[in-house]
Design an enzyme around this catalytic site. Structure first.
Site, PDB file in Angstrom:
ATOM      1  N   ASP A 258       7.428   1.046  -6.656  1.00 25.12           N
ATOM      2  CA  ASP A 258       6.698  -0.188  -6.947  1.00 25.12           C
ATOM      3  C   ASP A 258       5.264   0.045  -7.400  1.00 25.12           C
ATOM      4  O   ASP A 258       4.683  -0.796  -8.077  1.00 25.12           O
ATOM      5  CB  ASP A 258       6.683  -1.085  -5.702  1.00 25.12           C
ATOM      6  CG  ASP A 258       8.074  -1.586  -5.346  1.00 25.12           C
ATOM      7  OD1 ASP A 258       8.909  -1.708  -6.260  1.00 25.12           O
ATOM      8  OD2 ASP A 258       8.310  -1.862  -4.151  1.00 25.12           O
TER       9      ASP A 258
ATOM     10  N   ASP B 103       1.418  -2.754  -6.825  1.00 26.67           N
ATOM     11  CA  ASP B 103       2.115  -3.580  -5.849  1.00 26.67           C
ATOM     12  C   ASP B 103       1.241  -3.756  -4.607  1.00 26.67           C
ATOM     13  O   ASP B 103       0.251  -4.457  -4.673  1.00 26.67           O
ATOM     14  CB  ASP B 103       3.486  -2.965  -5.524  1.00 26.67           C
ATOM     15  CG  ASP B 103       4.371  -3.924  -4.750  1.00 26.67           C
ATOM     16  OD1 ASP B 103       4.345  -5.125  -5.046  1.00 26.67           O
ATOM     17  OD2 ASP B 103       5.081  -3.472  -3.840  1.00 26.67           O
TER      18      ASP B 103
ATOM     19  N   ASP C 210       2.159  -0.864   2.463  1.00 23.77           N
ATOM     20  CA  ASP C 210       3.393  -1.587   2.769  1.00 23.77           C
ATOM     21  C   ASP C 210       4.200  -0.779   3.777  1.00 23.77           C
ATOM     22  O   ASP C 210       4.319   0.446   3.649  1.00 23.77           O
ATOM     23  CB  ASP C 210       4.239  -1.817   1.517  1.00 23.77           C
ATOM     24  CG  ASP C 210       3.679  -2.918   0.620  1.00 23.77           C
ATOM     25  OD1 ASP C 210       2.608  -3.461   0.935  1.00 23.77           O
ATOM     26  OD2 ASP C 210       4.320  -3.221  -0.404  1.00 23.77           O
TER      27      ASP C 210
ATOM     28  N   ARG D  20      -2.125 -11.805   1.662  1.00 22.82           N
ATOM     29  CA  ARG D  20      -1.373 -10.795   2.412  1.00 22.82           C
ATOM     30  C   ARG D  20      -2.264  -9.758   3.083  1.00 22.82           C
ATOM     31  O   ARG D  20      -2.247  -8.584   2.747  1.00 22.82           O
ATOM     32  CB  ARG D  20      -0.349 -10.085   1.516  1.00 22.82           C
ATOM     33  CG  ARG D  20       0.726 -10.990   0.952  1.00 22.82           C
ATOM     34  CD  ARG D  20       1.808 -10.170   0.278  1.00 22.82           C
ATOM     35  NE  ARG D  20       2.895 -11.024  -0.219  1.00 22.82           N
ATOM     36  CZ  ARG D  20       4.018 -10.559  -0.770  1.00 22.82           C
ATOM     37  NH1 ARG D  20       4.194  -9.260  -0.897  1.00 22.82           N
ATOM     38  NH2 ARG D  20       4.945 -11.390  -1.200  1.00 22.82           N
TER      39      ARG D  20
END
Length: 450
Positions: free
Chosen positions: A248, A272, A276, A328
């Site tokens: 990603d 991205d 993560d 986020r």
């Protein structure tokens, strides 16, 4: 007269003995300093026999986890929780004191000889990822070559050659460098990447993948402008390489892994996410990072339907969420998330979001809302009706809410649920500015306090 002469003789002997003792101490210190300097300058130095045996024991204990680091995420989560509950003292964290109130930094960075005691860092972790030892029990490996010409057969002296090795390694850098990776940097277990003492950028190409491994520390790197790569062969260990589909473009991607610590990095502007963590990953601490200029900053949890993430435990502490961020910080699913003593100075949509009933424990953060009157809310329940999310356990405790910021709590606040989302004691929100003042890469130089 004889007695006086005798006393003078005794005094003279004592003085001579004192001088000899001081000379001996100086010689020992100089020898130790010379020895430590050699460690800094040697590409691959053998640790002590004791450390080697410890490393071998660790590999024997964890070797089976390399393929599937969190086959049982519930077992890992239970182990971490027991460690936190049983702990009354955090490994003598007060060894040095910078006076910042940041227990990680006060553990190591005021020591002007930090570069001779690099592995002390592994004893300074906090939160759910506190037991990540990285390459503490292995050799030093000095990266001398910034190239990444062949991801299948990496050249010795490169970062890729270091991270794929089967044995524990503490990886440092000979000089300042910019590393443009052709393909994902696939980590092996028991590795520390320690950027202190050099200005190291991983940029303008692929970035870091932590997949099905355990015990990794990433510290002191500039990671930015990461791009999607893949559809290529990439080596992941000395004995294995394989086909990688498209990645990603995350700065740090944590996939099916445990005992991970991401600390004091400067992260920005990737394709991205910045950090993560998905697919059953757990026992993670994300601390002291400076995050800027990015849209979807941090995703924790693979999907609403991926229930193995119910055991995920992540600590997000002492970070500065800075300019140019949109949303986020993090966006959570299913698991247990301790968001503590962070400084949120910028967001455009929201700071903390989630779906699929995560437990979020927000303690003593500083939330400065943007000027946009429609973006004052810290929280966002993503694509979920209020009838569903009103039972989720989200709480704000001791947070400083500025410029109209507001946190929407929910749930009954059951103590058992928040116990699994608690990983360290929060400092007062009034201390956040001091605690996070060194967030990001520190710019340490040898012989100086960081």
């Amino acid at each position: 007269m004889a007695m006086a002469a005798s006393k003078k003789w005794v005094s003279l002997c004592s003085f001579v003995l004192l001088i000899l003792l001081l000379v001996g101490v100086v010689a020992i210190v100089q020898r130790d300093q010379t020895s430590a300097s050699r460690i800094e300058e040697t590409v691959d130095l053998q640790s002590s026999n004791n450390s080697s045996s410890m490393a071998a024991t660790r590999l024997e204990e964890y070797g089976s986890l390399n393929e599937h680091a969190v086959d049982d995420p519930e077992e890992v989560a239970a182990m971490v929780q027991m460690s936190i509950q049983n702990s009354t003292e955090r490994r003598k964290l007060g060894y040095f004191s910078c006076g910042t109130g940041n227990p990680i930094d006060d553990c190591w960075r005021c020591d002007s000889n930090w570069h001779r005691n690099r592995k002390r860092l592994a004893d300074c972790g906090i939160g759910f990822g506190r037991n990540a030892i990285g390459g503490r029990d292995g050799r030093f490996y000095v990266v001398t070559d910034p190239s990444d010409n062949d991801p299948v057969n990496p050249r010795p002296g490169t970062l890729r050659h270091a991270v794929i090795q089967d044995k524990p390694l503490w990886i440092v850098f000979k000089r300042d460098m910019v590393i443009q990776l052709k393909q994902e940097l696939i980590m092996n277990s028991f590795k520390t990447i320690d950027g202190r003492g050099a200005n190291v950028h991983i940029a303008n190409g692929a970035c870091i993948t932590i997949q099905y491994v355990t015990n990794v520390i990433i510290h002191g790197l500039h990671i930015h402008d990461c791009k999607p790569t893949g559809n290529a062969m990439v080596r992941s260990s000395p004995s294995h390489f394989g086909w990688r589909t498209m990645a990603d473009g995350d700065a740090v991607s944590i996939f099916g892994s445990s005992h991970i610590w991401v600390d004091h990095n400067s992260l920005s502007n990737c394709a991205d996410g910045l950090v993560d963590a998905v697919m059953g990953s757990t026992a993670i601490t994300i601390s002291n990072n400076h995050l800027t200029h990015h849209n979807e900053v941090m995703l924790l949890g693979h999907s609403d339907s991926y229930v193995r993430d119910k055991q995920m435990q992540v600590t997000i502490a002492y970070n500065h969420f800075g300019e140019g961020l949109i949303q986020r910080m993090p966006r959570c699913r299913h698991g247990y998330f301790h968001v503590v003593n962070n400084d949120y100075t910028h967001w455009e949509m929201y700071a903390i979001g989630g779906s699929a009933n995560p437990t979020i424990n927000s303690q003593a953060n500083r939330y400065l809302a943007p000027s946009n009157p429609f973006a004052k809310e810290v929280t966002k329940r993503v694509e979920t009706a209020a009838s569903q999310w009103k039972g989720w356990n989200w709480r704000s405790e001791g947070d400083l809410l500025l410029n109209g910021a507001y946190f929407t709590p929910s749930g009954a606040g059951a103590s058992a649920n928040y116990a699994r989302a608690s990983s360290l004691g929060a400092k007062s929100s009034s201390m956040v500015g001091s605690i996070t003042s060194g967030a990001g890469v520190l710019g340490c130089r040898r012989g100086h306090q960081c």
